[in-house]
Design a protein around this motif. Structure first.
Motif, PDB file in Angstrom:
ATOM      1  N   UNK A  85      -7.680  -5.842  48.342  1.00 32.95           N
ATOM      2  CA  UNK A  85      -7.490  -7.287  48.265  1.00 32.95           C
ATOM      3  C   UNK A  85      -6.323  -7.774  49.125  1.00 32.95           C
ATOM      4  N   UNK A  86      -5.476  -6.870  49.557  1.00 29.40           N
ATOM      5  CA  UNK A  86      -4.306  -7.263  50.335  1.00 29.40           C
ATOM      6  C   UNK A  86      -4.737  -7.771  51.703  1.00 29.40           C
ATOM      7  N   UNK A  87      -4.074  -8.832  52.179  1.00 27.74           N
ATOM      8  CA  UNK A  87      -4.448  -9.417  53.468  1.00 27.74           C
ATOM      9  C   UNK A  87      -3.213 -10.046  54.119  1.00 27.74           C
ATOM     10  N   UNK A  88      -3.258 -10.107  55.424  1.00 30.22           N
ATOM     11  CA  UNK A  88      -2.155 -10.686  56.186  1.00 30.22           C
ATOM     12  C   UNK A  88      -1.921 -12.138  55.749  1.00 30.22           C
ATOM     13  N   UNK A  89      -0.664 -12.506  55.632  1.00 31.59           N
ATOM     14  CA  UNK A  89      -0.306 -13.849  55.201  1.00 31.59           C
ATOM     15  C   UNK A  89      -0.084 -13.969  53.715  1.00 31.59           C
ATOM     16  N   UNK A  90      -0.410 -12.925  52.965  1.00 32.75           N
ATOM     17  CA  UNK A  90      -0.240 -12.935  51.505  1.00 32.75           C
ATOM     18  C   UNK A  90       1.188 -12.527  51.133  1.00 32.75           C
ATOM     19  N   UNK A  91       1.713 -13.167  50.106  1.00 36.19           N
ATOM     20  CA  UNK A  91       2.991 -12.769  49.522  1.00 36.19           C
ATOM     21  C   UNK A  91       2.721 -12.260  48.108  1.00 36.19           C
ATOM     22  N   UNK A  92       3.251 -11.081  47.811  1.00 33.85           N
ATOM     23  CA  UNK A  92       3.062 -10.473  46.495  1.00 33.85           C
ATOM     24  C   UNK A  92       4.425 -10.218  45.878  1.00 33.85           C
ATOM     25  N   UNK A  93       4.607 -10.653  44.636  1.00 32.41           N
ATOM     26  CA  UNK A  93       5.845 -10.360  43.913  1.00 32.41           C
ATOM     27  C   UNK A  93       5.502  -9.535  42.685  1.00 32.41           C
ATOM     28  N   UNK A  94       6.351  -8.534  42.391  1.00 29.16           N
ATOM     29  CA  UNK A  94       6.087  -7.617  41.279  1.00 29.16           C
ATOM     30  C   UNK A  94       7.305  -6.727  41.082  1.00 29.16           C
ATOM     31  N   UNK A  95       7.258  -5.912  40.025  1.00 29.07           N
ATOM     32  CA  UNK A  95       8.202  -4.801  39.898  1.00 29.07           C
ATOM     33  C   UNK A  95       7.596  -3.670  40.727  1.00 29.07           C
ATOM     34  N   UNK A  96       8.055  -3.495  41.942  1.00 29.76           N
ATOM     35  CA  UNK A  96       7.408  -2.555  42.860  1.00 29.76           C
ATOM     36  C   UNK A  96       7.909  -1.122  42.709  1.00 29.76           C
ATOM     37  N   UNK A  97       9.241  -0.940  42.573  1.00 29.53           N
ATOM     38  CA  UNK A  97       9.831   0.403  42.669  1.00 29.53           C
ATOM     39  C   UNK A  97       9.246   1.111  43.886  1.00 29.53           C
ATOM     40  N   UNK A  98       9.162   0.372  44.978  1.00 32.79           N
ATOM     41  CA  UNK A  98       8.445   0.845  46.161  1.00 32.79           C
ATOM     42  C   UNK A  98       9.142   2.008  46.856  1.00 32.79           C
ATOM     43  N   UNK A  99      10.460   2.124  46.665  1.00 28.92           N
ATOM     44  CA  UNK A  99      11.172   3.196  47.351  1.00 28.92           C
ATOM     45  C   UNK A  99      10.682   4.581  46.932  1.00 28.92           C
ATOM     46  N   UNK A 100      10.054   4.662  45.765  1.00 29.32           N
ATOM     47  CA  UNK A 100       9.517   5.939  45.297  1.00 29.32           C
ATOM     48  C   UNK A 100       8.044   6.130  45.604  1.00 29.32           C
ATOM     49  N   UNK A 101       7.462   5.216  46.393  1.00 27.81           N
ATOM     50  CA  UNK A 101       6.018   5.262  46.653  1.00 27.81           C
ATOM     51  C   UNK A 101       5.758   4.988  48.134  1.00 27.81           C
ATOM     52  N   UNK A 102       5.788   6.043  48.922  1.00 29.33           N
ATOM     53  CA  UNK A 102       5.622   5.904  50.373  1.00 29.33           C
ATOM     54  C   UNK A 102       4.276   5.278  50.726  1.00 29.33           C
ATOM     55  N   UNK A 103       3.219   5.704  50.031  1.00 31.05           N
ATOM     56  CA  UNK A 103       1.878   5.179  50.333  1.00 31.05           C
ATOM     57  C   UNK A 103       1.822   3.674  50.142  1.00 31.05           C
ATOM     58  N   UNK A 104       2.449   3.190  49.077  1.00 35.32           N
ATOM     59  CA  UNK A 104       2.468   1.754  48.805  1.00 35.32           C
ATOM     60  C   UNK A 104       3.191   1.005  49.912  1.00 35.32           C
ATOM     61  N   UNK A 105       4.348   1.487  50.318  1.00 30.64           N
ATOM     62  CA  UNK A 105       5.112   0.825  51.386  1.00 30.64           C
ATOM     63  C   UNK A 105       4.277   0.760  52.663  1.00 30.64           C
ATOM     64  N   UNK A 106       3.666   1.877  53.017  1.00 31.59           N
ATOM     65  CA  UNK A 106       2.875   1.925  54.249  1.00 31.59           C
ATOM     66  C   UNK A 106       1.691   0.960  54.185  1.00 31.59           C
ATOM     67  N   UNK A 107       1.071   0.857  53.023  1.00 33.82           N
ATOM     68  CA  UNK A 107      -0.076  -0.046  52.877  1.00 33.82           C
ATOM     69  C   UNK A 107       0.362  -1.504  52.975  1.00 33.82           C
ATOM     70  N   UNK A 108       1.471  -1.853  52.346  1.00 37.98           N
ATOM     71  CA  UNK A 108       1.978  -3.222  52.419  1.00 37.98           C
ATOM     72  C   UNK A 108       2.305  -3.605  53.860  1.00 37.98           C
TER      73      UNK A 108
END
Length: 367
Positions: A85-108
């Protein structure tokens, strides 16, 4: 451009929380926002579609929820099933804890997303306001969980973490004294336990814990003192802010061997990598909360507040609603908001937060 937000139903296993209560969306509606809420987003904790509609929300299905607004407001980060569902121009806010999830960072980054992570929202004086509710709840649940697991049928030592007439006090050791640590300290103290706290700044500890008078002991963290204190402790809680790949070890195997059989070691704030509690070989979860190593119960559950979704949703929404509104106003160019700006981790697919950059460099250098 018409202002709008979209509130999603969480899809993580056993995740029943929702980011905003029905009454908190009214501020958005009254300020000219279209507020879209995914069908039955809060139903599992008794927050029905009609309650959101009564406050001005528009109930939509999953596809619509992801596509009818460019601003997505979630509780937890998107799951792999939601990456589509992620697409260019979208802003997503959440509790990401993204620093511990390389795959998530790369996908974003790949999808060109702008992302705001609540745990990094920071005031001008260095306070992290959206960490307060979750930290308090996590600390209190951790204490309750430890008290429960110390029963002998789980391999615990059989000590009750509460004052009982004519019985010597049980002993609690807490490493850290922020939102999580203070919640543990407060419960342990009020229930009549002996409490020992370790931190890195004696002056700050004295100020933070002055309300307890002489009721607790606190020390600057050092291994020799820690080994002495854990020898007769019934429960040891790790409550530092975050444990990452470069956090020095605190409870290592040498310290673990000092702990008495049947005591419990809890990594409450979790983190990733070996971090400050390298004796943990794995995380545990709400259904299988512990395992035993060297005779000591090990408990490391990274979503403790999810066990009480109704309480957590109420607390988090009451605390976060105004900050999320200010974030939305800044995203739509109404006014600047420095607090949420510090929580922006990715902008148009480019990493902009120093912590995320540091961790991606680590991942790249340790392939």
């Amino acid at each position: 451009m018409k202002k709008s937000i979209s509130i999603l139903k969480e899809t993580l296993t056993n995740e029943k929380r929702i980011i905003l209560l029905p009454n908190h969306i009214k501020k958005f509606v009254d300020s000219g926002y279209d507020v879209f809420v995914e069908n039955n987003a809060g139903a599992e904790i008794g927050l029905m579609n009609q309650q959101y509609e009564h406050n001005g929300a528009i109930i939509v299905d999953t596809e619509q929820a992801w596509n009818c607004s460019d601003l997505i407001i979630k509780y937890k980060a998107p799951t792999e099933d939601e990456y589509k569902y992620l697409r260019r121009g979208m802003t997503v806010s959440a509790i990401f804890h993204a620093e511990g999830n390389r795959t998530l960072i790369e996908k974003l980054c790949e999808k060109g997303i702008t992302a705001y992570s609540y745990e990094f929202f920071e005031t001008d004086d260095g306070y992290f306001p959206l960490a307060m509710s979750g930290g308090e709840i996590a600390g209190k649940i951790a204490f309750i969980e430890a008290a429960y697991l110390l029963q002998t049928q789980f391999g615990g030592c059989g000590r009750l973490l509460a004052d009982v007439h004519s019985v010597p006090k049980s002993k609690i050791v807490v490493i850290g004294y922020g939102n999580v640590g203070n919640a543990i300290i407060n419960m342990a103290y009020k229930l009549g336990n002996e409490v020992v706290v370790f931190g890195t700044n004696l002056a700050k500890m004295k100020k933070s814990l002055s309300c307890y008078g002489n009721g607790i002991k606190f020390y600057v963290l050092n291994k020799e003192r820690l080994m002495r204190e854990v020898k007769d402790a019934d429960a040891v809680f790790g409550a530092i802010l975050i444990s990452t790949f470069d956090t020095p070890p605190i409870i290592d195997i040498e310290v673990l061997k000092c702990m008495k059989k049947g005591s419990i070691l809890m990594d409450v704030t979790c983190g990733y990598g070996q971090g400050y509690m390298p004796t943990f070989e794995k995380q545990t979860n709400l259904k299988e909360p512990y395992y035993i190593r060297n005779g000591v119960l090990h408990c490391k559950i990274d979503n403790l507040p999810a066990a009480f979704p109704e309480t957590t949703t109420i607390a988090y929404s009451n605390n976060a609603a105004d900050y999320l509104f200010e974030m939305a106003e800044s995203i739509y160019g109404i006014k600047d908001d420095s607090i949420s700006a510090r929580g922006r981790i990715i902008k148009d697919g480019n990493i902009v937060h120093s912590v995320i950059k540091q961790h991606m460099d680590f991942y790249e250098n340790n392939k």
